[in-house]
Design a protein around this motif. Structure first.
Motif, short mmCIF file in Angstrom:
data_model
loop_
_atom_site.label_atom_id
_atom_site.label_comp_id
_atom_site.label_asym_id
_atom_site.label_seq_id
_atom_site.Cartn_x
_atom_site.Cartn_y
_atom_site.Cartn_z
N LEU A 171 -13.42 -10.17 -79.67
CA LEU A 171 -12.69 -11.62 -79.76
C LEU A 171 -11.40 -11.39 -79.15
O LEU A 171 -10.60 -10.19 -78.83
CB LEU A 171 -12.31 -11.64 -81.29
N SER A 172 -10.76 -12.70 -78.18
CA SER A 172 -9.91 -12.76 -77.68
C SER A 172 -9.16 -14.13 -78.07
O SER A 172 -10.20 -14.95 -78.21
CB SER A 172 -9.77 -12.50 -76.05
N PHE A 173 -7.89 -14.21 -78.03
CA PHE A 173 -7.45 -15.44 -78.39
C PHE A 173 -6.59 -16.29 -77.41
O PHE A 173 -5.83 -15.46 -76.68
CB PHE A 173 -6.57 -15.50 -79.85
N ASP A 174 -6.53 -17.38 -76.97
CA ASP A 174 -5.59 -18.06 -75.96
C ASP A 174 -4.99 -19.08 -76.67
O ASP A 174 -5.52 -20.33 -76.92
CB ASP A 174 -6.69 -18.78 -74.94
N HIS A 175 -3.90 -18.58 -77.16
CA HIS A 175 -2.93 -19.55 -77.81
C HIS A 175 -3.87 -20.46 -78.89
O HIS A 175 -3.66 -21.55 -78.94
CB HIS A 175 -2.14 -20.44 -76.92
N VAL A 176 -4.14 -19.71 -79.73
CA VAL A 176 -4.89 -20.42 -80.96
C VAL A 176 -3.89 -20.67 -82.14
O VAL A 176 -3.33 -19.71 -82.54
CB VAL A 176 -6.08 -19.49 -81.36
N ARG A 177 -4.08 -21.95 -82.59
CA ARG A 177 -2.85 -22.32 -83.53
C ARG A 177 -3.55 -22.31 -84.84
O ARG A 177 -4.76 -22.76 -85.19
CB ARG A 177 -2.28 -23.69 -83.37
N VAL A 178 -2.94 -21.70 -85.96
CA VAL A 178 -3.35 -21.64 -87.18
C VAL A 178 -2.16 -22.30 -88.10
O VAL A 178 -0.91 -21.70 -87.74
CB VAL A 178 -3.73 -20.37 -87.70
N PRO A 179 -2.35 -22.53 -89.22
CA PRO A 179 -0.99 -22.89 -90.08
C PRO A 179 -0.15 -21.89 -90.44
O PRO A 179 -0.74 -20.64 -90.63
CB PRO A 179 -1.90 -23.84 -91.37
N ARG A 180 1.02 -22.30 -91.07
CA ARG A 180 1.78 -21.05 -91.55
C ARG A 180 1.10 -20.37 -92.57
O ARG A 180 1.36 -19.11 -92.84
CB ARG A 180 3.03 -21.95 -92.08
N GLU A 181 0.40 -21.04 -93.53
CA GLU A 181 -0.50 -20.53 -94.59
C GLU A 181 -1.47 -19.36 -94.34
O GLU A 181 -1.94 -18.63 -95.22
CB GLU A 181 -0.90 -21.63 -95.63
#
Length: 631
Positions: A241-251
């Protein structure tokens, strides 16, 4: 050499009752389910077929109440941590891919949500995880930072404007590697990343990151790769798995040990970043404990196959013209019976560990929690190395038959090989054990002034004289005693193990005390000594656990047999480390030879009970269905 009496015959069910112990009812239930047709081995299935079969088996497990054992009763769980670990371990008697996938789903993924998250996460996810409505991953290991979790490169940077974390893999070394459930089935991953807020790094934290949408396609910004065929465990869909500026909520932050407010302010009940990190990891030891126990069960299966084959296979004629059963040869007994004795010893040590894990209070003192983590690390290393060596010995003991896939041993060998390096590389784990033991020297390491150094050296000289005197007295106490009496004296065995551990620990502390301006160089040059500390400490714990189990046994015949199995474990361990005991004056040359003679005699005395000892493992019949046992 004569050995103490061994009963003529012991009912294996009596031994099974001793082995099953506290969770006997649960173990019977798991065996009963595993005995059904749905839980057969993978056989010659291809990778995709194997993965599909394991997922189907996982769903059958989810239909029982066992996956919920370790979870909070408030969300449908049973709050039985020990039972949960035992249920995972028992799967090690069958297809290990199922054990690993179950461990990833309910032990690692579900365990991280429960133990690192708070009520908002529990309410939203735990029931779905238990029911297998939500399949997940545990994304800790990185391509470039496998064991060095504290310095992994994946980042989760808080954006106060949007109220989101931005999860990113800044370089190829940050790619999450070998992630179970990632390549095919997982929908959400617990991602370990360096938390950054307000331009300040706050160390490694865990985040819930969706990796697939409902259709199974990779989520935006998430790259998923299949690790492909492995040497074993091909029913587990390991991926990258790699991530390119993936946005997730603060929660999405699992915030039990650290939280970020809407404005970006960081707060934690633990002030030190380093202490917070190790506290966080310490909550996740269930997986490590389960891996060790599963390795032990795979070892039992290999020994059951090899010993049953050894009782059937005949080779070379005796003087009376009959071909000899190969298990009657001392060389063959030597391959299998000391390993069997150690398997029993490790089993009882594992039972004690799981009980401690189950019974430890959530607010237990930090020292008690660290001791549990150390014991889990050391036993996992001992059990998985033992599995690797014993399954290989079992394969060799079955000759060419043992090399055929249909006879199960090659699959066991391939599936357990990685156990020595996942859930903690064994070499790193033994260093963790040694570090824990060295904490009693903390006051010496804190003050490196010339006066403190001189005082420490003086104390060490006095201790050395006292230690040598104690060693001499220890040897002299038993010098004139008959070997047959001394070697089977439980006090002598226990004291020998304890004395060795104390000597090695004092020695490594003295070497590390000289670190001065080059602590890394000194530590690196003493690393062999550090690893020895970990090993001998674990061997002492294992022997003590075996002794307690024997003492607790209420059936006289079962107890008498286990006494001799315990002797074989202790004396074969002493024999394996004879060089140390001789070099340090703990045994004489003649007694060293007597140890070998005693091991030989014990192998002969236990030979008639070999089948009983493996039958006591109560392994479901289809997991011993090898054609070599039918011929």
């Amino acid at each position: 050499m004569d050995v103490p009496a061994v009963p003529e015959k012991v009912d294996p069910e009596l031994l099974t009752a001793v082995l099953d112990g506290r969770w006997s009812e649960l173990k019977r239930g798991v065996r009963a389910q595993m005995a059904t047709e749905e839980f057969l081995d993978a056989g010659a299935l291809g990778v995709e077929e194997h993965r599909a079969q394991v997922l189907d088996q996982l769903r059958k497990l989810a239909a029982t109440d066992r996956p919920a054992l370790g979870f909070d009763p408030a969300y449908g769980g049973a709050g039985d941590v020990g039972g949960s670990v035992m249920s995972f371990e028992m799967l090690g008697l069958g297809d290990l891919s199922l054990m690993v996938k179950a461990g990833v789903q309910w032990g690692l993924f579900g365990g991280a949500v429960q133990l690192l998250g708070t009520e908002r996460h529990h309410e939203k996810y735990l029931r779905r995880i238990m029911d297998l409505d939500l399949l997940g991953c545990f994304a800790m290991t990185e391509h470039g930072h496998g064991s060095d979790v504290q310095h992994l490169h994946t980042t989760a940077t808080y954006d106060a404007v949007s109220g989101e974390f931005v999860v990113d893999s800044p370089d190829p070394g940050a790619t999450k590697e070998y992630i179970g459930n990632a390549a095919r089935d997982g929908r959400v991953a617990v991602v370990f990343a360096q938390l950054v807020t307000g331009g300040e790094e706050r160390g490694v934290h865990a985040f819930l990151v969706p990796i697939r949408d409902e259709s199974g396609a990779a989520a935006p910004g998430v790259t998923i790769e299949d690790c492909g065929p492995k040497a074993g465990l091909n029913g587990v869909d390991n991926g990258r798995l790699s991530f390119d500026h993936v946005r997730v909520p603060r929660e999405a932050l699992l915030n039990r040990f650290g939280d970020v407010a809407a404005d970006g302010r960081y707060s934690s009940p633990i002030e030190s970043d380093g202490r917070r990190f190790f506290t966080m990891l310490g909550t996740l030891i269930r997986g490590r404990v389960s891996v060790g126990g599963s390795a032990g069960n795979a070892t039992k299966r290999a020994l059951a196959l090899a010993i049953r084959y050894g009782e059937r296979r005949r080779q070379f004629q005796s003087p009376d013209g009959d071909e000899v059963v190969i298990l009657d040869y001392l060389g063959h007994q030597r391959k299998l019976l000391p390993a069997l004795a150690k398997t029993y010893a490790l089993h009882f040590a594992q039972e004690e560990l799981v009980a401690k894990l189950n019974d430890i209070a959530a607010d237990a003192p930090e020292e008690e929690q660290r001791e549990l983590e150390s014991r889990a690390a050391g036993l996992k290393a001992a059990q998985t190395w033992h599995a690797t060596s014993t399954i290989q010995a079992a394969r060799e003991a079955c000759g060419g038959a043992g090399y055929l896939s249909e006879n199960l041993l090659p699959g066991l060998k391939a599936d357990t090989d990685v156990f020595t390096t996942f859930e903690g590389d064994n070499t790193v784990l033994l260093q963790l054990v040694a570090k824990s033991l060295l904490t009693r020297y903390k006051e010496h390491f804190q003050d490196l002034s010339p006066l403190a150094t001189a005082r420490f050296v003086a104390e060490q000289l006095v201790d050395t004289v006292l230690e040598r005197t104690a060693a001499r007295q220890f040897v002299e106490r038993f010098t004139d005693s008959d070997d047959a009496v001394v070697l089977f004296d439980r006090e002598w065995q226990l004291q020998l193990f304890e004395d060795r551990e104390g000597h090695v620990l004092d020695g490594v502390a003295n070497r590390l005390r000289k670190a001065g301006k080059d602590p890394f160089g000194v530590f690196n040059s003493a690393q062999d000594h550090v690893l020895l500390v970990g090993r001998v400490h674990v061997e002492r714990l294992v022997l003590e656990a075996f002794v307690r189990a024997v003492e607790a046994c209420t059936d006289p015949e079962a107890k008498a047999l286990l006494e001799r199995v315990c002797d074989l474990y202790a004396l074969s361990a002493i024999e394996a480390d004879r060089a140390w005991f001789l070099e340090h004056g703990r045994i004489t040359a003649s007694r060293s030879k007597a140890v070998t003679a005693a091991v030989n005699s014990l192998c002969g005395a236990l030979r008639p009970h070999a089948r009983t000892l493996v039958d006591a493992f109560a392994i479901p019949k289809q997991f011993l269905a090898a054609p070599m046992l039918d011929s």
